[in-house]
Design an enzyme around this catalytic site. Structure first.
Site, PDB file in Angstrom:
ATOM      1  N   CYS A  63     -47.040 -39.121  -8.349  1.00 31.67           N
ATOM      2  CA  CYS A  63     -45.684 -39.230  -8.905  1.00 31.67           C
ATOM      3  C   CYS A  63     -45.700 -39.029 -10.417  1.00 31.67           C
ATOM      4  O   CYS A  63     -44.844 -38.328 -10.972  1.00 31.67           O
ATOM      5  CB  CYS A  63     -45.066 -40.578  -8.551  1.00 31.67           C
ATOM      6  N   ASP A  64     -46.657 -39.645 -11.085  1.00 26.06           N
ATOM      7  CA  ASP A  64     -46.807 -39.445 -12.527  1.00 26.06           C
ATOM      8  C   ASP A  64     -47.009 -37.973 -12.853  1.00 26.06           C
ATOM      9  O   ASP A  64     -46.354 -37.416 -13.744  1.00 26.06           O
ATOM     10  CB  ASP A  64     -48.015 -40.232 -13.043  1.00 26.06           C
ATOM     11  N   LYS A  65     -47.913 -37.340 -12.139  1.00 21.77           N
ATOM     12  CA  LYS A  65     -48.297 -35.963 -12.490  1.00 21.77           C
ATOM     13  C   LYS A  65     -47.218 -34.954 -12.106  1.00 21.77           C
ATOM     14  O   LYS A  65     -46.988 -33.973 -12.829  1.00 21.77           O
ATOM     15  CB  LYS A  65     -49.640 -35.627 -11.855  1.00 21.77           C
TER      16      LYS A  65
ATOM     17  N   ASP B 231     -46.911 -45.633 -10.608  1.00 19.98           N
ATOM     18  CA  ASP B 231     -46.937 -44.622  -9.543  1.00 19.98           C
ATOM     19  C   ASP B 231     -46.765 -45.202  -8.132  1.00 19.98           C
ATOM     20  O   ASP B 231     -45.947 -44.695  -7.348  1.00 19.98           O
ATOM     21  CB  ASP B 231     -48.230 -43.811  -9.641  1.00 19.98           C
TER      22      ASP B 231
END
Length: 399
Positions: free
Chosen positions: A170-172, A141
Site C-alpha cells: 500500500c505504501d509503495k 500499511d
C-alpha cells in the site's frame, strides 16, 4: 542527457515510505529533492537493523531515499521555520505526509502557501484522507491492507482466514500514484501557469488499484449475489518435482498448448475445459488437474515444454535467485553504487526508461544533515548564521 525533471525543485517533508519512495522516483528522473528530516533523522534510518557503524542507514532507508539532499532541521524552531519559508519560496513541489493539522501548526498549511506561491504544487499523502470517522487514526500499511480488501484477497483457501501480503504494497503503490500525479500537475502548470493541491490517500489508492479484477463481482449494481468470486480458486503456483513455476491458460491456444505439453491426448478432450468460460467456471478443477501433471516433471523440463507450446510460464524465483536470473541480468536491472559509511549496495535501476531524457540513480542516500550547510548557503545564510543555528540545535550538520 539530463533527466526529464531536471530543473524541478522538490521539498520533501515526508517520512517512512509512501512519501520518500515517491520523491525518490522524482530524484531518479532528475529533480533536485531536498529531504527535510528531524535532527535525529528519518525514523526509517533506524526502523530496520542498521547496516553501518554510525547507525544512520538501514537498507529500507537507502532504497527509499537515494539521490536526495538531506537538510536536518528542527522545523518547530524559529530559525527552522524561517529556513522552510525560504525553501518553499524556491520550490516547485512540496510533498508532506504528516498527520492532519500538523502543517497548519507549522505555518505551512496548503491555503496559506498556495496563496503566497500560486505556482507551487502542494502534495498531501495520508492514510485515509482528510474526511470521515477514521481521519485521526494512525495508519500504516497493514491498516490499509485490512480496509481495502487486500487481506481478504489473500485469504487462506481452507479456513478463509484473511492474510496480509508480506510487503508494504500500500505504501509503495501510493508512492507510484503520487509520483505520477506530480508529473501530471507539472505538465498542467506549464499550460496554465498555476500550481495545484494534490491529495493522495493510501485507502483511495488501494481500492482503485484492486478494483478491476478483485472487485469484479461488485461492479454491476444488483448482480453481486449472482457473481462468482474471482478469487475463489487456487492460485497459479504449481509445484514441480524440484521447485515451483507458474503458467497461464486463458486463451484456447494456451490451453491447447498446455495439453500438448503434457503429452496426454485425453486432457484436450475434457469438455469442462474446452472454452474460456468453461475453464473459468471450472477453474478449481482445471488448476488441480494441471498440478497433477506438473508435479511429475522438473521445472526446467516443464519450462522447455511450455515455451515450445507458447504457453505463458516462468519459474517462481526465491529472492536469493532474483539477482542471478538470466532475464534480470540481460536487462541490467540491478546496479551497484557506493554508499558512504556502508560500502557497495545494490539498487534496482529506474523502471521507466526514457530514450532522450535518461532517468538514472542520482546518487546514494544522504547522511543525516549531509547537505544542510550546502542548502543553507544556497539560501543566503553565511557561516556565522549557520554556526548559530547549529549551536541552538536548530540545524544538524553531518559529522
Amino acid at each position: 542527457m539530463p533527466g526529464p525533471l531536471k530543473g524541478v525543485s522538490v521539498l520533501d517533508l515526508t517520512g517512512v515510505v509512501s512519501g520518500p519512495f515517491a520523491t525518490m522516483f522524482l530524484a531518479d528522473q532528475g529533480a533536485d529533492v531536498i529531504k527535510i528530516e528531524p535532527i535525529s533523522g528519518d525514523i526509517t534510518r533506524r526502523s530496520r537493523a542498521a547496516i553501518d557503524k554510525k547507525g544512520e542507514f538501514s537498507a529500507l532507508f537507502i532504497s527509499s531515499n537515494r539521490g536526495k539532499r538531506s537538510l536536518a532541521i528542527d522545523v518547530k524552531s524559529d530559525s527552522g521555520r524561517e529556513v522552510l519559508a525560504k525553501l518553499v519560496a524556491k520550490a516547485d513541489v512540496l510533498v508532506q505526509n504528516f498527520r492532519p493539522g500538523t502543517m497548519e501548526r507549522l505555518g505551512l498549511g496548503v491555503e496559506e502557501l498556495r496563496r503566497r506561491h500560486p505556482r507551487l504544487i502542494y502534495v498531501s499523502i495520508s492514510g485515509v484522507g482528510d474526511t470521515g470517522p477514521y481521519v485521526k487514526k494512525r495508519v500504516y500499511d497493514p491498516i490499509i491492507q485490512g480496509l481495502s480488501g487486500f487481506a481478504d484477497i489473500q485469504s487462506q483457501p481452507v479456513t478463509n482466514r484473511p492474510q496480509m501480503i508480506r510487503t508494504i504494497v500500500c505504501d509503495k503503490t501510493t508512492a507510484v500514484m503520487t509520483a505520477q500525479a506530480v508529473a501530471a500537475a507539472l505538465y498542467a502548470r506549464e499550460k496554465t501557469g498555476n500550481g495545484d493541491y494534490i491529495q493522495v490517500a493510501m485507502l483511495d489508492t488501494m481500492i482503485s488499484y484492486l478494483w478491476p479484477e478483485s472487485m469484479s463481482q461488485y461492479t454491476v449494481v444488483g448482480s453481486e449475489a449472482n457473481s462468482s468470486d474471482p478469487n475463489d480458486r487456487p492460485d497459479l503456483v504449481f509445484k514441480t518435482s524440484d521447485g515451483y513455476l507458474t503458467c497461464g491458460t486463458i486463451s484456447d491456444s494456451e490451453w491447447q498448448g498446455f495439453c500438448q505439453a503434457t503429452g496426454d491426448p485425453e486432457l484436450a478432450k475434457d469438455e469442462r475445459f474446452a472454452s474460456p468460460a468453461g475453464r473459468s467456471v471450472n477453474a478449481t478443477a482445471r488448476i488441480n488437474r494441471m498440478q497433477e501433471y506438473i508435479s511429475q516433471r522438473t521445472t526446467a523440463d516443464w519450462l522447455e515444454r511450455l515455451d515450445a507450446a507458447d504457453v505463458p510460464c516462468a519459474p517462481i524465483l526465491r529472492r536469493s535467485e532474483i539477482i542471478h536470473n538470466e532475464q534480470v541480468i540481460a536487462r541490467g536491472l540491478i546496479a551497484e553504487i557506493d554508499q558512504p559509511t556502508v560500502g557497495k549496495v545494490r539498487q534496482p535501476k529506474p523502471a521507466a526508461r526514457f530514450e532522450l531524457n535518461e532517468s538514472k540513480i542520482a546518487g546514494p542516500a544522504p547522511r543525516i544533515g549531509e547537505h544542510s550547510q550546502e542548502v543553507l548557503i544556497e539560501l543566503g545564510y553565511d557561516e556565522a548564521a549557520i554556526k548559530k543555528m547549529v549551536v541552538n540545535k536548530a540545524v544538524r550538520l553531518a559529522s
